[in-house]
Design a protein around this motif. Structure first.
Motif, PDB file in Angstrom:
ATOM      1  N   SER A  67       0.846  -1.194   0.000  1.00  0.00           N
ATOM      2  CA  SER A  67       0.000   0.000   0.000  1.00  0.00           C
ATOM      3  C   SER A  67       0.883   1.245   0.000  1.00  0.00           C
ATOM      4  O   SER A  67       0.804   2.102   0.876  1.00  0.00           O
ATOM      5  N   SER A  68       1.743   1.311  -1.008  1.00  0.00           N
ATOM      6  CA  SER A  68       2.714   2.403  -1.070  1.00  0.00           C
ATOM      7  C   SER A  68       2.788   2.971  -2.483  1.00  0.00           C
ATOM      8  O   SER A  68       2.457   2.309  -3.470  1.00  0.00           O
ATOM      9  N   VAL A  69       3.240   4.226  -2.539  1.00  0.00           N
ATOM     10  CA  VAL A  69       3.397   4.927  -3.808  1.00  0.00           C
ATOM     11  C   VAL A  69       4.776   5.566  -3.830  1.00  0.00           C
ATOM     12  O   VAL A  69       5.228   6.118  -2.829  1.00  0.00           O
ATOM     13  N   LYS A  70       5.440   5.464  -4.966  1.00  0.00           N
ATOM     14  CA  LYS A  70       6.718   6.150  -5.156  1.00  0.00           C
ATOM     15  C   LYS A  70       6.566   7.159  -6.287  1.00  0.00           C
ATOM     16  O   LYS A  70       5.977   6.848  -7.325  1.00  0.00           O
ATOM     17  N   LEU A  71       7.091   8.358  -6.061  1.00  0.00           N
ATOM     18  CA  LEU A  71       7.001   9.425  -7.047  1.00  0.00           C
ATOM     19  C   LEU A  71       8.391   9.826  -7.512  1.00  0.00           C
ATOM     20  O   LEU A  71       9.269  10.118  -6.710  1.00  0.00           O
ATOM     21  N   LEU A  72       8.573   9.822  -8.827  1.00  0.00           N
ATOM     22  CA  LEU A  72       9.838  10.234  -9.411  1.00  0.00           C
ATOM     23  C   LEU A  72       9.609  11.382 -10.381  1.00  0.00           C
ATOM     24  O   LEU A  72       8.888  11.226 -11.374  1.00  0.00           O
ATOM     25  N   ASP A 112      -6.968   4.013   1.985  1.00  0.00           N
ATOM     26  CA  ASP A 112      -6.085   3.361   2.949  1.00  0.00           C
ATOM     27  C   ASP A 112      -5.376   4.415   3.803  1.00  0.00           C
ATOM     28  O   ASP A 112      -4.553   5.178   3.315  1.00  0.00           O
ATOM     29  N   GLU A 113      -5.700   4.433   5.092  1.00  0.00           N
ATOM     30  CA  GLU A 113      -5.099   5.424   5.988  1.00  0.00           C
ATOM     31  C   GLU A 113      -3.618   5.161   6.226  1.00  0.00           C
ATOM     32  O   GLU A 113      -2.880   6.044   6.671  1.00  0.00           O
ATOM     33  N   ASN A 114      -3.177   3.932   5.941  1.00  0.00           N
ATOM     34  CA  ASN A 114      -1.780   3.572   6.207  1.00  0.00           C
ATOM     35  C   ASN A 114      -0.902   3.671   4.968  1.00  0.00           C
ATOM     36  O   ASN A 114       0.244   3.225   4.987  1.00  0.00           O
ATOM     37  N   ILE A 115      -1.431   4.215   3.902  1.00  0.00           N
ATOM     38  CA  ILE A 115      -0.655   4.309   2.680  1.00  0.00           C
ATOM     39  C   ILE A 115       0.579   5.187   2.891  1.00  0.00           C
ATOM     40  O   ILE A 115       0.533   6.196   3.601  1.00  0.00           O
ATOM     41  N   SER A 116       1.693   4.782   2.299  1.00  0.00           N
ATOM     42  CA  SER A 116       2.923   5.567   2.387  1.00  0.00           C
ATOM     43  C   SER A 116       3.267   6.115   1.010  1.00  0.00           C
ATOM     44  O   SER A 116       3.010   5.475  -0.006  1.00  0.00           O
ATOM     45  N   MET A 117       3.859   7.298   0.984  1.00  0.00           N
ATOM     46  CA  MET A 117       4.230   7.931  -0.268  1.00  0.00           C
ATOM     47  C   MET A 117       5.666   8.441  -0.147  1.00  0.00           C
ATOM     48  O   MET A 117       5.967   9.266   0.709  1.00  0.00           O
ATOM     49  N   ASP A 118       6.532   7.912  -0.990  1.00  0.00           N
ATOM     50  CA  ASP A 118       7.936   8.291  -0.964  1.00  0.00           C
ATOM     51  C   ASP A 118       8.314   8.963  -2.278  1.00  0.00           C
ATOM     52  O   ASP A 118       7.797   8.615  -3.340  1.00  0.00           O
ATOM     53  N   THR A 119       9.226   9.919  -2.211  1.00  0.00           N
ATOM     54  CA  THR A 119       9.738  10.567  -3.411  1.00  0.00           C
ATOM     55  C   THR A 119      11.178  10.132  -3.631  1.00  0.00           C
ATOM     56  O   THR A 119      11.941   9.965  -2.675  1.00  0.00           O
ATOM     57  N   VAL A 158      22.143  12.593 -16.217  1.00  0.00           N
ATOM     58  CA  VAL A 158      21.840  11.768 -15.049  1.00  0.00           C
ATOM     59  C   VAL A 158      23.027  10.857 -14.757  1.00  0.00           C
ATOM     60  O   VAL A 158      23.557  10.195 -15.650  1.00  0.00           O
ATOM     61  N   ASN A 159      23.435  10.842 -13.497  1.00  0.00           N
ATOM     62  CA  ASN A 159      24.536   9.985 -13.063  1.00  0.00           C
ATOM     63  C   ASN A 159      24.168   8.513 -13.284  1.00  0.00           C
ATOM     64  O   ASN A 159      23.073   8.070 -12.910  1.00  0.00           O
ATOM     65  N   ASP A 160      25.074   7.725 -13.896  1.00  0.00           N
ATOM     66  CA  ASP A 160      24.780   6.321 -14.220  1.00  0.00           C
ATOM     67  C   ASP A 160      24.442   5.507 -12.977  1.00  0.00           C
ATOM     68  O   ASP A 160      23.532   4.668 -12.999  1.00  0.00           O
ATOM     69  N   GLU A 161      25.171   5.735 -11.897  1.00  0.00           N
ATOM     70  CA  GLU A 161      24.910   4.990 -10.662  1.00  0.00           C
ATOM     71  C   GLU A 161      23.525   5.336 -10.109  1.00  0.00           C
ATOM     72  O   GLU A 161      22.777   4.448  -9.686  1.00  0.00           O
ATOM     73  N   SER A 162      23.182   6.621 -10.133  1.00  0.00           N
ATOM     74  CA  SER A 162      21.870   7.043  -9.660  1.00  0.00           C
ATOM     75  C   SER A 162      20.762   6.464 -10.534  1.00  0.00           C
ATOM     76  O   SER A 162      19.731   6.000 -10.031  1.00  0.00           O
ATOM     77  N   LYS A 163      20.973   6.474 -11.848  1.00  0.00           N
ATOM     78  CA  LYS A 163      19.970   5.920 -12.768  1.00  0.00           C
ATOM     79  C   LYS A 163      19.719   4.450 -12.478  1.00  0.00           C
ATOM     80  O   LYS A 163      18.571   4.004 -12.439  1.00  0.00           O
ATOM     81  N   GLN A 164      20.797   3.679 -12.252  1.00  0.00           N
ATOM     82  CA  GLN A 164      20.639   2.261 -11.975  1.00  0.00           C
ATOM     83  C   GLN A 164      19.946   2.031 -10.643  1.00  0.00           C
ATOM     84  O   GLN A 164      19.107   1.128 -10.505  1.00  0.00           O
ATOM     85  N   GLU A 165      20.272   2.856  -9.642  1.00  0.00           N
ATOM     86  CA  GLU A 165      19.617   2.720  -8.334  1.00  0.00           C
ATOM     87  C   GLU A 165      18.120   2.997  -8.443  1.00  0.00           C
ATOM     88  O   GLU A 165      17.297   2.287  -7.847  1.00  0.00           O
ATOM     89  N   VAL A 166      17.750   4.029  -9.204  1.00  0.00           N
ATOM     90  CA  VAL A 166      16.340   4.365  -9.393  1.00  0.00           C
ATOM     91  C   VAL A 166      15.625   3.262 -10.164  1.00  0.00           C
ATOM     92  O   VAL A 166      14.501   2.860  -9.819  1.00  0.00           O
ATOM     93  N   ARG A 167      16.275   2.755 -11.212  1.00  0.00           N
ATOM     94  CA  ARG A 167      15.684   1.653 -11.973  1.00  0.00           C
ATOM     95  C   ARG A 167      15.370   0.475 -11.065  1.00  0.00           C
ATOM     96  O   ARG A 167      14.262  -0.068 -11.088  1.00  0.00           O
ATOM     97  N   THR A 168      16.361   0.083 -10.262  1.00  0.00           N
ATOM     98  CA  THR A 168      16.196  -1.072  -9.383  1.00  0.00           C
ATOM     99  C   THR A 168      15.092  -0.830  -8.358  1.00  0.00           C
ATOM    100  O   THR A 168      14.272  -1.717  -8.089  1.00  0.00           O
ATOM    101  N   GLU A 169      15.055   0.371  -7.805  1.00  0.00           N
ATOM    102  CA  GLU A 169      14.039   0.692  -6.800  1.00  0.00           C
ATOM    103  C   GLU A 169      12.633   0.624  -7.400  1.00  0.00           C
ATOM    104  O   GLU A 169      11.709   0.070  -6.788  1.00  0.00           O
ATOM    105  N   LEU A 170      12.468   1.155  -8.598  1.00  0.00           N
ATOM    106  CA  LEU A 170      11.150   1.126  -9.238  1.00  0.00           C
ATOM    107  C   LEU A 170      10.768  -0.288  -9.663  1.00  0.00           C
ATOM    108  O   LEU A 170       9.606  -0.700  -9.524  1.00  0.00           O
ATOM    109  N   GLN A 171      11.728  -1.046 -10.190  1.00  0.00           N
ATOM    110  CA  GLN A 171      11.453  -2.426 -10.585  1.00  0.00           C
ATOM    111  C   GLN A 171      11.056  -3.271  -9.376  1.00  0.00           C
ATOM    112  O   GLN A 171      10.127  -4.076  -9.443  1.00  0.00           O
ATOM    113  N   ASN A 172      11.764  -3.077  -8.258  1.00  0.00           N
ATOM    114  CA  ASN A 172      11.416  -3.807  -7.038  1.00  0.00           C
ATOM    115  C   ASN A 172      10.040  -3.398  -6.535  1.00  0.00           C
ATOM    116  O   ASN A 172       9.266  -4.235  -6.044  1.00  0.00           O
TER     117      ASN A 172
END
Length: 330
Positions: free
Chosen positions: A98-103, A269-276, A295-309
């Motif tokens: 029950s979470s949302v990520k914003l990029l 959902d009152e317990n929903i979390s939202m991360d940026t 965009v820094n290559d390391e940062s791009k890969q970290e963001v990709r992995t976080e969104l894919q997960n």
């Protein structure tokens, strides 16, 4: 009639009236929203109406999904002209957590655009091929599926904020900015917590003269959250009809009304979390004389992995199932 019964009647009548009016208003809003979404629906022509990175169509009730929010200027809607995107925000939704990520994707990011088979600014993708080209570019860049999109122009943004009687925001610095009609320095804001109307909120969201793309992206997310909080507050209940009208012809989306209803569980959902999350990098001029955000290559890969997960999907690589190599599926 006894005094007790009179008081019961006096209390019951307004309560009943409120319930009846509330029910009628809810029905009115439901129908109004359904009509607005139906009129705003736009199919971008993807095979099986799904992402090239999906094996089958997703359902927000059962699956983790993503939505790309595209902000554009007014010219495309007014004059049917091509335009560049001014803001790109990718939201991913996870049912189990029950979470949302914003990029927020910086508009000057130097990326590969499949539509024209070359690298350029990411906001140029919309000029070359509208939402479809923008979606393909974001998918190739981040290696995550974009299931849905919603595009709104500046006029719609302004009207939404005004329909809510403005939003309150802590302006970080004094600024002079053009309004939505490009009237130079027509918007003047001083530092401090204050109420902003639609034009002022848009100017603050768009300005890049006083900081950088990263700070701008953060402001955009914060302003959108302020709008969402105001729209869902009790004080705005009877303003929602006007807010829906404000969206009207200023929005295009491939979401159906049923799709939108399926997102309701997140809002309830009152317990929903939202991360940026953010893409780190640096800017500079290139040989063509234009300024780009690298965009820094390391940062791009970290963001990709976080969104894919977060979407709980396979970890794609640029040579493994990327939209660029599966363009026949779009």
């Amino acid at each position: 009639m006894s005094k007790r019964k009179k008081w019961i009647l006096i209390i019951s009548i307004p309560v009943l009236l409120i319930v009846v009016l509330g029910g009628g208003y809810a029905t009115y809003l439901y129908k109004k929203t359904e009509d607005t979404v139906t009129d705003s629906h736009e199919d971008i022509g993807r095979k099986n109406k799904t992402s090239a990175l999906r094996e089958e169509k997703v359902d927000p009730v059962e699956d983790n999904v993503s939505v790309l929010f595209i902000g554009v200027d007014n010219s495309e809607f007014r004059n049917n002209q091509k335009s560049r995107s001014d803001a790109l925000i990718l939201a991913t939704f996870n049912k189990e957590d029950s979470s949302v990520k914003l990029l927020s994707i910086p508009r000057d990011s130097y990326v590969y655009v499949p539509e024209v088979n070359r690298y350029t600014k990411i906001n140029h993708a919309h000029f070359f091929g509208g939402p479809k080209a923008t979606i393909e570019t974001v998918e190739r860049f981040l290696q995550v599926p974009v299931d849905y999109y919603a595009k709104i122009n500046f006029e719609g943004f302004i009207k939404v904020v005004n329909s809510l009687d403005g939003i309150k925001y802590d302006v970080p610095y004094e600024l002079w900015e053009s309004d939505s009609n490009d009237d130079k320095n027509s918007i003047h804001l001083t530092p401090g917590y204050q109420k902003l109307n639609g034009e002022e909120a848009l100017a603050l969201a768009r300005t890049r003269k006083y900081d950088n793309d990263i700070a701008r992206s953060k402001r955009q997310r914060e302003i959108l959250k302020k709008i969402a909080d105001k729209a869902t507050s009790a004080s705005s209940v009877f303003k929602l009809g006007e807010t829906i009208d404000a969206i009207g012809d200023n929005m295009k989306t491939n979401l159906t009304f049923d799709d939108m209803k399926n997102f309701l569980s997140y809002g309830l959902d009152e317990n929903i979390s939202m991360d940026t999350i953010r893409l780190d990098g640096s800017g500079g001029y290139m040989e063509d004389g234009l300024w780009y955000y690298q965009v820094n290559d390391e940062s791009k890969q970290e963001v990709r992995t976080e969104l894919q997960n977060h979407l709980d999907i396979q970890h794609y690589t640029e040579s493994n199932g990327s939209p660029e190599n599966n363009k026949n599926n779009t």
